[in-house]
Scaffold this motif. Sequence first.
Motif, PDB file in Angstrom:
ATOM      1  N   ALA A  81       0.858  -1.186   0.000  1.00 41.26           N
ATOM      2  CA  ALA A  81       0.000   0.000   0.000  1.00 41.26           C
ATOM      3  C   ALA A  81       0.891   1.232   0.000  1.00 41.26           C
ATOM      4  CB  ALA A  81      -0.898   0.017   1.228  1.00 41.26           C
ATOM      5  N   LEU A  82       0.595   2.158  -0.896  1.00 39.85           N
ATOM      6  CA  LEU A  82       1.310   3.439  -0.965  1.00 39.85           C
ATOM      7  C   LEU A  82       0.398   4.472  -0.308  1.00 39.85           C
ATOM      8  CD1 LEU A  82       4.017   4.369  -2.227  1.00 39.85           C
ATOM      9  CD2 LEU A  82       2.747   4.998  -4.267  1.00 39.85           C
ATOM     10  N   ILE A  83       0.806   5.006   0.842  1.00 42.91           N
ATOM     11  CA  ILE A  83      -0.054   5.875   1.646  1.00 42.91           C
ATOM     12  C   ILE A  83       0.343   7.332   1.451  1.00 42.91           C
ATOM     13  CG2 ILE A  83      -0.835   6.434   3.978  1.00 42.91           C
ATOM     14  CD1 ILE A  83      -0.258   3.535   4.757  1.00 42.91           C
ATOM     15  N   VAL A  84      -0.596   8.137   0.971  1.00 45.45           N
ATOM     16  CA  VAL A  84      -0.312   9.546   0.674  1.00 45.45           C
ATOM     17  C   VAL A  84      -1.334  10.463   1.345  1.00 45.45           C
ATOM     18  CG1 VAL A  84       0.891   9.078  -1.492  1.00 45.45           C
ATOM     19  CG2 VAL A  84      -1.589   9.352  -1.519  1.00 45.45           C
ATOM     20  N   THR A  85      -1.893  10.042   2.456  1.00 46.95           N
ATOM     21  CA  THR A  85      -2.901  10.821   3.174  1.00 46.95           C
ATOM     22  C   THR A  85      -2.238  11.659   4.275  1.00 46.95           C
ATOM     23  OG1 THR A  85      -3.311   9.017   4.718  1.00 46.95           O
ATOM     24  CG2 THR A  85      -4.664   9.091   2.724  1.00 46.95           C
ATOM     25  N   PRO A  86      -2.938  12.662   4.845  1.00 41.82           N
ATOM     26  CA  PRO A  86      -2.340  13.500   5.893  1.00 41.82           C
ATOM     27  C   PRO A  86      -1.882  12.692   7.103  1.00 41.82           C
ATOM     28  CG  PRO A  86      -4.337  14.520   5.030  1.00 41.82           C
ATOM     29  CD  PRO A  86      -4.273  13.145   4.439  1.00 41.82           C
ATOM     30  N   ALA A  87      -0.866  13.207   7.790  1.00 38.88           N
ATOM     31  CA  ALA A  87      -0.229  12.479   8.894  1.00 38.88           C
ATOM     32  C   ALA A  87      -1.209  11.992   9.970  1.00 38.88           C
ATOM     33  CB  ALA A  87       0.869  13.342   9.514  1.00 38.88           C
ATOM     34  N   PRO A  88      -2.161  12.806  10.423  1.00 41.91           N
ATOM     35  CA  PRO A  88      -3.047  12.315  11.492  1.00 41.91           C
ATOM     36  C   PRO A  88      -3.864  11.077  11.105  1.00 41.91           C
ATOM     37  CG  PRO A  88      -3.156  14.697  11.334  1.00 41.91           C
ATOM     38  CD  PRO A  88      -2.397  14.234  10.138  1.00 41.91           C
ATOM     39  N   THR A  89      -4.073  10.873   9.803  1.00 44.49           N
ATOM     40  CA  THR A  89      -4.868   9.716   9.374  1.00 44.49           C
ATOM     41  C   THR A  89      -4.039   8.448   9.224  1.00 44.49           C
ATOM     42  OG1 THR A  89      -4.509  10.054   6.978  1.00 44.49           O
ATOM     43  CG2 THR A  89      -6.290  11.301   8.018  1.00 44.49           C
ATOM     44  N   VAL A  90      -2.715   8.575   9.226  1.00 47.22           N
ATOM     45  CA  VAL A  90      -1.858   7.441   8.860  1.00 47.22           C
ATOM     46  C   VAL A  90      -1.928   6.277   9.851  1.00 47.22           C
ATOM     47  CG1 VAL A  90       0.547   6.724   8.532  1.00 47.22           C
ATOM     48  CG2 VAL A  90      -0.331   8.763   7.378  1.00 47.22           C
ATOM     49  N   PRO A  91      -1.864   6.495  11.182  1.00 47.37           N
ATOM     50  CA  PRO A  91      -1.933   5.333  12.078  1.00 47.37           C
ATOM     51  C   PRO A  91      -3.188   4.487  11.868  1.00 47.37           C
ATOM     52  CG  PRO A  91      -1.187   7.250  13.283  1.00 47.37           C
ATOM     53  CD  PRO A  91      -1.612   7.743  11.936  1.00 47.37           C
ATOM     54  N   GLY A  92      -4.338   5.130  11.693  1.00 44.06           N
ATOM     55  CA  GLY A  92      -5.567   4.382  11.463  1.00 44.06           C
ATOM     56  C   GLY A  92      -5.531   3.618  10.150  1.00 44.06           C
ATOM     57  N   ILE A  93      -4.981   4.226   9.115  1.00 39.74           N
ATOM     58  CA  ILE A  93      -4.884   3.554   7.808  1.00 39.74           C
ATOM     59  C   ILE A  93      -3.922   2.377   7.886  1.00 39.74           C
ATOM     60  CG2 ILE A  93      -4.017   3.856   5.458  1.00 39.74           C
ATOM     61  CD1 ILE A  93      -5.258   6.674   5.539  1.00 39.74           C
TER      62      ILE A  93
END
Length: 320
Positions: A81-93
């Motif tokens: 998975a390539l994750i490009v969302t804002p930092a606060p959302t990353v742990p949940g993703i």
Amino acid sequence: MSADTHLLPDPHPIDVFFAPRTVAVIGATEEANSFGRTALWNLISSPFGGTVYPVNPQRRSVLGVKAYPTAAAVPEQIDVALIVTPAPTVPGIVAECAAAGVKGAIIVTSGFRVAGQAGGALEQQALAAARQHGMRLMGPNCLGLIRPRQGLNASCVRTAPLAGSLAFVSHSAALAAAVLDWSLGEKIGFSHFISLGSMLDVSWSETIDYLGSDPGTESILIYMESIGDARAFLSATREAALTKPVVILKAGRTEESARAAASHTGNLVESDAVFDAALRRCGALRVNSVTNLFAMAELLARQPRPRGPRLAIVTNAGGP
């Protein structure tokens, strides 16, 4: 178990990043000049032979490709998975990806430990979620990775490098982008182009070990701002340097540059004199400027490596 099974090489812990069959772009978008658009376009326009899934809960498709609301909704197992969302959302993703069986995630997003204590806490939450399910993480604050010969461009760079036999690995995304721009003008090619970012999980030692055993890589070039696990790094470097050149540019020769590097990656930079001595024992070569790194890349890409156990020197005088 058949006899043939014993002949198969053991998988490397980070193999999944370099030979995925399925890649999801989480945060894929059609917004111009965004990482979400660039990452998706790179993957769907390069022939790596796998399947690409955009993930965006707000869209039914992205760039003409069917999109899914979450990683768990994707109809087959996701390798990377390539994750490009804002930092606060990353742990949940990351937690969602790990629970869905994703094997590895590349976190492009920045704004973690370099942003202070709150950002560092977000990193640790993401790492804990990944480790709970055995998922590996590359990044954060990175560009991703490219294998030009295999057609794999799991990155956010807008122009891919040429194919060749050099592997380049960088702590800094900005320095990686500069090397890429230079290489295109000089027509220098790469077997791997890797931006490790802050190295929350995947480390120097694993990356060097992987490249050291890769038959398509003849030389390894590294830009680093901190070592991390020094014992593991030196062990991997020593092993790789037995069979191919390992060239390293490390920031932090002066007190001022050490502070600058630490502020960038959030890591302390180790004693420069100790690092120099350790590299000499490993058989790696250290260069002291970006210019010299470029020159060494050009030399290794264009000249055959000397063969034989001795060096011949031809000079016009005895002094040299």
